[in-house]
Design an enzyme around this catalytic site. Structure first.
Site, mmCIF file in Angstrom:
data_model
loop_
_atom_site.group_PDB
_atom_site.id
_atom_site.type_symbol
_atom_site.label_atom_id
_atom_site.label_comp_id
_atom_site.label_asym_id
_atom_site.label_seq_id
_atom_site.Cartn_x
_atom_site.Cartn_y
_atom_site.Cartn_z
ATOM 1 N N LYS A 1 75.010 47.258 21.629
ATOM 2 C CA LYS A 1 73.600 47.713 20.882
ATOM 3 C C LYS A 1 73.095 46.395 19.976
ATOM 4 O O LYS A 1 71.874 46.189 19.742
ATOM 5 C CB LYS A 1 73.989 48.917 19.872
ATOM 6 C CG LYS A 1 72.851 49.467 19.329
ATOM 7 C CD LYS A 1 72.586 49.053 18.047
ATOM 8 C CE LYS A 1 71.477 49.655 17.336
ATOM 9 N NZ LYS A 1 71.001 49.061 16.050
ATOM 10 N N GLU B 1 63.825 48.331 12.673
ATOM 11 C CA GLU B 1 65.227 48.293 12.098
ATOM 12 C C GLU B 1 65.298 47.226 11.139
ATOM 13 O O GLU B 1 65.066 46.100 11.181
ATOM 14 C CB GLU B 1 66.265 48.099 13.097
ATOM 15 C CG GLU B 1 67.561 48.150 12.852
ATOM 16 C CD GLU B 1 68.820 48.426 13.739
ATOM 17 O OE1 GLU B 1 69.859 48.371 13.494
ATOM 18 O OE2 GLU B 1 68.346 48.884 14.860
ATOM 19 N N ASP C 1 59.237 46.100 29.805
ATOM 20 C CA ASP C 1 60.046 47.433 30.044
ATOM 21 C C ASP C 1 61.425 47.412 29.381
ATOM 22 O O ASP C 1 62.339 47.044 30.328
ATOM 23 C CB ASP C 1 59.938 48.166 31.515
ATOM 24 C CG ASP C 1 60.439 49.524 31.553
ATOM 25 O OD1 ASP C 1 61.258 50.113 30.687
ATOM 26 O OD2 ASP C 1 60.353 50.276 32.888
ATOM 27 N N HIS D 1 72.702 45.459 4.734
ATOM 28 C CA HIS D 1 72.045 46.734 5.272
ATOM 29 C C HIS D 1 71.964 47.413 3.664
ATOM 30 O O HIS D 1 70.766 48.103 3.538
ATOM 31 C CB HIS D 1 72.709 47.587 5.994
ATOM 32 C CG HIS D 1 72.929 47.348 7.384
ATOM 33 N ND1 HIS D 1 71.718 47.753 8.219
ATOM 34 C CD2 HIS D 1 73.449 46.435 8.235
ATOM 35 C CE1 HIS D 1 71.995 47.358 9.591
ATOM 36 N NE2 HIS D 1 72.887 46.397 9.249
#
Length: 424
Positions: free
Chosen positions: A261, A82, A277, A376
């Site tokens: 998130k 990302e 994990d 972004h």
């Protein structure tokens, strides 16, 4: 350790970055060679890790260079696709380091497993019988995995709860440096027949829980508001808005989901890099975010106007491992642990939670000031140009043009590239 100046690291070429790592002896010679030779996961090793292998899949392996946790500076490896995640973590960690870095605490490090019994005629009698034989059951659990007992770990406690039609036994286990899923499951299978006998009832399942409430880690930091802006009034206003943004994530689950998130942008990148994990870490953390009956933001911020400090806090279940699983098999994972200084599981857990708080700080600062799209869009424009066929050397000239166009799409990128090469 000698202080390392990381200024301009992102501007270096790939070869210059590798040379930088070598110059400062940041990796063992073997791992430096592995990195320089770009030794990836082999098919043979991949076949040992999972079934039905048809190849391997690569993601960018990168570094956040200057993260201070409990007065120790770490070079933090990330694996992420990302855009902006590494830049955001680097920016936040740099500011937080100037204000004293992160302070972290491990509350405990125990894994929880459960055996669920059903069709129990008298749950109270069954519960009393199990608790009466508590020592015996713990001995059975430890006998099933004697190697962990020799290393100082093992089954520590058990509790029993009645929930609806189920009688559930919870076993807590000190798994030492391992995450311990197989270890805990082995213990649970070993005690299951005795539990069925004591309760005179069948078991539905025996399994580790990823809701690791006995493996909580807290990270905190306090940032001098002068690092938010050179203008004191603007810094004051920004601090207030960041606290409001934190509050919004506590009252609105739609915002909370995105708030969290962002935290996991960094946590997942580090958990993945260290061979752990990330699915288990996310599952446990999202359950923890819902522990009060509604989904909440995991990181919170407060502002002390008198001290001119913005303070953040993040507590998460973090049952991370430094041994076991695929950690010793994947060569890139071994490099990641080397970059971190081969920390213990407790130490690594603290760095991971600190990274989550850093990522949250960067996101909230961007959202309440320039807006999240500012950074972004630049990365999106660069990606479009590269997909159009632009070379890395052409990007500096093309990127400013791309950012001033009305349409930020692949067609615009192709047209700009064609015109640029025609004029060159």
């Amino acid at each position: 350790m000698t202080k390392i100046n990381w200024t301009g690291f992102s501007k270096k070429s790939y070869d210059e970055r590798l040379e930088f790592l070598s110059k400062h002896n940041l990796l063992s010679p073997d791992h430096q060679d592995t990195l320089e030779e770009n030794v990836l996961l082999t098919i043979d090793t991949a076949n040992q890790m999972v079934e039905n292998v048809i190849g391997t899949f690569s993601l960018p392996f990168t570094i956040v260079p200057d993260v201070m946790v409990n007065d120790k500076v770490y070079k933090v490896p990330f694996v992420t696709e990302e855009p902006s995640v590494v830049a955001a973590a680097t920016f936040a960690s740099k500011i937080i380091k100037r204000s004293g870095g992160f302070k972290t605490k491990v509350h405990n490090r125990l894994m929880i497993g459960q055996v669920a019994l059903y069709d129990v005629d008298d749950v109270n009698t069954a519960s009393s019988a199990i608790l009466h034989h508590k020592d015996e059951i713990l001995e059975l659990a430890n006998a099933a995995h004697p190697s962990i007992v020799k290393r100082g770990g093992g089954a520590r406690d058990l509790t029993v709860e009645i929930k609806e039609e189920f009688l559930i036994l919870y076993l807590t286990v000190d798994t030492q440096e391992a995450m311990g899923a197989n270890m805990v499951n082995t213990m649970l299978e070993a005690i299951k027949p005795r539990l069925e006998e004591l309760a005179d009832a069948p078991s539905l399942m025996a399994i580790l829980s990823n809701y690791a409430t006995e493996s909580l880690v807290t990270a905190q930091c306090c940032i001098d508001t002068r690092f938010l802006s050179r203008n004191s009034q603007e810094a004051h206003h920004l601090a207030e808005k960041m606290v409001l943004a934190s509050r919004l994530a506590q009252v609105d689950p739609y915002r909370a989901a995105t708030h969290n998130k962002g935290i996991f942008n960094g946590i997942d990148a580090l958990v993945l890099a260290t061979g752990n994990d990330w699915r288990a870490i996310e599952a446990g953390s999202h359950a923890y975010a819902s522990r009060q009956g509604q989904y909440h933001g995991l990181a919170t911020w407060s502002y002390n106007e008198n001290a001119k400090t913005l303070c953040g806090e993040l507590t998460l279940p973090m049952p991370i491992a430094t041994k076991g699983g695929s950690i010793g098999l994947n060569p890139t994972v071994q490099i990641a642990h080397d970059l971190l200084g081969n920390p213990s599981a407790r130490e690594l857990a603290q760095v991971i939670v600190a990274i989550g708080l850093a990522q949250n700080f960067a996101a909230l600062k961007a959202l309440t000031s320039t807006g999240i799209q500012s950074g972004h869009m630049k990365l999106q424009a660069k990606s479009l140009l590269l997909l159009a066929g632009a070379k890395e050397s052409e990007i500096p000239q093309l990127l400013p043009q791309m950012l001033t166009t009305k349409r930020l799409d692949s067609q615009t990128a192709q047209e700009l590239l064609a015109k640029f090469r025609e004029d060159s």
